[in-house]
Design an enzyme around this catalytic site. Structure first.
Site, PDB file in Angstrom:
ATOM      1  N   LYS A 113       0.836  -1.204   0.000  1.00 49.70           N
ATOM      2  CA  LYS A 113       0.000   0.000   0.000  1.00 49.70           C
ATOM      3  C   LYS A 113       0.870   1.254   0.000  1.00 49.70           C
ATOM      4  O   LYS A 113       1.613   1.491   0.945  1.00 49.70           O
ATOM      5  CB  LYS A 113      -0.884   0.048   1.254  1.00 49.70           C
ATOM      6  CG  LYS A 113      -1.845   1.239   1.220  1.00 49.70           C
ATOM      7  CD  LYS A 113      -2.531   1.482   2.545  1.00 49.70           C
ATOM      8  CE  LYS A 113      -2.000   2.687   3.273  1.00 49.70           C
ATOM      9  NZ  LYS A 113      -2.082   3.956   2.565  1.00 49.70           N
TER      10      LYS A 113
ATOM     11  N   GLU B 272      10.250   1.498  10.059  1.00 49.60           N
ATOM     12  CA  GLU B 272      11.231   2.560   9.842  1.00 49.60           C
ATOM     13  C   GLU B 272      10.491   3.857  10.110  1.00 49.60           C
ATOM     14  O   GLU B 272       9.612   4.232   9.338  1.00 49.60           O
ATOM     15  CB  GLU B 272      11.768   2.481   8.408  1.00 49.60           C
ATOM     16  CG  GLU B 272      13.149   3.084   8.276  1.00 49.60           C
ATOM     17  CD  GLU B 272      13.112   4.534   7.877  1.00 49.60           C
ATOM     18  OE1 GLU B 272      12.773   5.382   8.740  1.00 49.60           O
ATOM     19  OE2 GLU B 272      13.429   4.821   6.714  1.00 49.60           O
TER      20      GLU B 272
ATOM     21  N   CYS C 143      13.448  10.974   6.327  1.00 50.36           N
ATOM     22  CA  CYS C 143      13.427  10.424   7.689  1.00 50.36           C
ATOM     23  C   CYS C 143      14.766  10.650   8.384  1.00 50.36           C
ATOM     24  O   CYS C 143      14.824  10.861   9.582  1.00 50.36           O
ATOM     25  CB  CYS C 143      13.060   8.956   7.669  1.00 50.36           C
ATOM     26  SG  CYS C 143      14.067   7.997   6.553  1.00 50.36           S
TER      27      CYS C 143
ATOM     28  N   GLU D 128       9.864  15.596  15.466  1.00 51.49           N
ATOM     29  CA  GLU D 128      10.165  15.574  14.035  1.00 51.49           C
ATOM     30  C   GLU D 128       9.251  16.572  13.304  1.00 51.49           C
ATOM     31  O   GLU D 128       8.037  16.548  13.466  1.00 51.49           O
ATOM     32  CB  GLU D 128       9.933  14.170  13.476  1.00 51.49           C
ATOM     33  CG  GLU D 128      10.262  14.088  12.007  1.00 51.49           C
ATOM     34  CD  GLU D 128      10.194  12.665  11.456  1.00 51.49           C
ATOM     35  OE1 GLU D 128       9.149  12.019  11.582  1.00 51.49           O
ATOM     36  OE2 GLU D 128      11.206  12.218  10.888  1.00 51.49           O
TER      37      GLU D 128
END
Ligand code: TXE
Length: 487
Positions: free
Chosen positions: A171, A246, A280, A381
């Protein structure tokens, strides 16, 4: 515009509704994709289960041949893939072209890896017993990808998974599904057997949730935000699925005063502002030695102001728009919080609205100086072009600051003192580290984080192992009775 469909069991399938796709550079509609449901995931899992035994039993040579054909086609169509991802995600063409090249390399690497030696043999205490291990595919893997590297994330996930003999239910993000659809067209074209790779499209809350929940999925592998990763892990716990995660980062780039300032500034810029900071592993915290602090920041801000922010398909574009209006608003909210908590804004800090930029989701390269560990801008983040700068005096302070968040994805150190650089890099609590460099990523080497940045590794031989189970095989070399019981 024709509706882009899902690919389930080798057929192109419509979902229950449709979803429009927009270019983040100007808000224009660039596509319509079908919107799947949990039912579609169930069908895809059934197709993947049915295809698994034959695919797992297919020779490594035949599997490799298909992966190599896929790699060749991605390379041939690199410009088309780059145009799709740039229109869909916003990133500059030079970035998306690099993603296409890396994606081809990833399929090629795993095609080459799967017939290499694996497993171990053991001399057991009983000389009449011989033991060895073999690696076998896990079964059906659910794979959920984010929007920041649309094609490349699909390649990183699907290539090692199917190379190892698993089947997948994949997906992509609802924001950037178009290059995945094109990739699955290539799977169809090269003759990947039906059911080996299935594409489901739809929201995380319905389609993603079902992938994590479905008992027919043996492992779920996800790249995305930490909160979503936590939710997936909880859901997967119900059926004791394997998980590969991750997740986010707040990665430090430590620069000592023995480094040439121009070189340091150049890398610090690249660390945070490439791919709009939507990386990331972005070097979103610059940890800078006090002795060079002021001079360095002056040069850094001056160069940040010269970055060419423009739509990704404009020649010379160095930084594109953020992926969506919602994400831009989230980045702007982080900027406001940083200001209110006393971080010193030295450049940027606003949405860019000059001329044509007003139509898209552009944010100026932003740098906050004098950040302290208690500030949200140091701990959370942002996933955008926003840098938090922290000051240190001693090496120990630098290490403490670098490791001072819940994340542990990546970290870089710059110093010409090799012993010091080695001490610092060994002290980093992070899975991916660089010395006198930041960002280079290689298909051959493992990718993944410590702490709340994730579980498991992608890429390299470690990445292939994540898609296998280890089986112990014991052989009795002197077959006969065991005689454990007397009668
Ligand atoms: O990511 P999500 P979002 C971080 C970054 C960003 C934040 C949120 O900080 O600001 O995450 O971004 C699917 N069950 N990263 O909301 O939700 C979703 O449909 C199963 C870091 O876009 O994590 C998409 O396919 N799946 C990151 C994928 O998860 C679910 C890259 C990622 O979306 C789901 C992207 C659910 N309950 C964002 N909810 C990185 N590490 O590179 C959503 N999804």
């Amino acid at each position: 515009m024709t509706e882009k469909l899902m690919y389930i069991g080798g057929e192109w399938v419509k979902g229950a509704g449709t979803r429009e796709v927009f270019n983040p550079a100007d808000g224009t509609k660039i596509g319509i994709v079908t919107d799947g449901t949990a039912e579609d995931v169930k069908k895809a899992v059934a197709a993947a289960r049915a295809a698994f035994p034959a695919w797992a039993g297919t020779s490594v040579t035949a599997r490799a041949a298909l992966l190599l054909k896929i790699a060749d086609r991605i390379e041939e169509l690199a410009e088309e893939f780059a145009a799709i991802d740039t229109a869909d995600n916003g990133k500059p063409l030079r970035d998306s072209l690099g993603d296409a090249t890396d994606s081809a390399a990833c399929f090629r690497y795993y095609a080459g890896l799967i017939d290499k030696p694996s497993g171990q043999t053991y001399l057991t205490p009983d000389p009449e017993n011989f033991a060895m291990t073999v690696r076998e595919p896990i079964g059906v893997v659910g794979q959920i990808a984010p929007w920041n590297y649309p094609l490349m994330m699909a390649a990183w996930k699907i290539a090692p998974c199917i190379a190892a003999g698993n089947t997948t239910v994949f997906k992509p993000s609802t924001l950037t599904a178009l290059s995945s659809v094109r990739l699955f067209e290539l799977f169809d074209e090269v003759g990947l057997p039906a059911g080996v790779a299935n594409l489901v499209l739809g929201s995380g809350a319905t389609v993603g949730q079902e992938i994590a929940e479905n008992p027919g999925v043996d492992k779920v592998v996800f790249t995305g935000g930490t909160d979503t990763g936590r939710q997936i892990m909880k859901t997967a716990a119900e059926t004791i699925k394997g998980v590969g995660l991750e997740l986010g980062g707040k990665s430090p780039c430590v620069i000592f005063d023995d480094v040439d300032t121009d070189i340091g500034v150049d890398w610090a810029l690249f660390a945070i502002f490439c791919n709009q900071g939507e990386v990331c592993s972005a070097g979103s915290r610059l940890i800078l030695q006090d002795t060079i602090y002021d001079e360095f920041l002056e040069k850094l801000a001056a160069r940040a102001e010269k970055i060419k922010v423009a739509r990704g398909d404009e020649p010379g574009s160095e930084m594109g728009p953020l992926v969506s209006e919602e994400h831009m608003n989230s980045v702007l909210a982080h900027i406001e919080t940083a200001k209110s908590q006393g971080a010193r804004l030295i450049t940027g800090g606003y949405r860019l609205t000059d001329g044509e930029l007003a139509k898209g989701w552009f944010v100026a390269p932003t740098i906050f100086a004098d950040c302290t560990p208690d500030m949200a801008i140091v701990q959370k983040e942002v996933f955008g072009p926003v840098l938090a700068v922290q000051k240190f005096h001693t090496e120990d302070e630098a290490i403490e600051l670098a490791n001072g968040t819940d994340f542990g994805l990546a970290a870089g150190v710059f110093s010409n003192d090799i012993a010091r650089a080695m001490r610092v890099v060994r002290a980093f609590r992070a899975g991916i580290t660089w010395v006198n460099s930041y960002h280079p990523t290689f298909t051959q080497a493992p990718w993944g984080g410590y702490k709340q940045s994730g579980i498991g590794r992608e890429l390299g031989t470690y990445g292939l192992e994540e898609y296998t189970e280890v089986k112990q095989i014991n052989i009795n070399l002197a077959p006969g009775r065991v005689d454990w019981f007397e009668n």
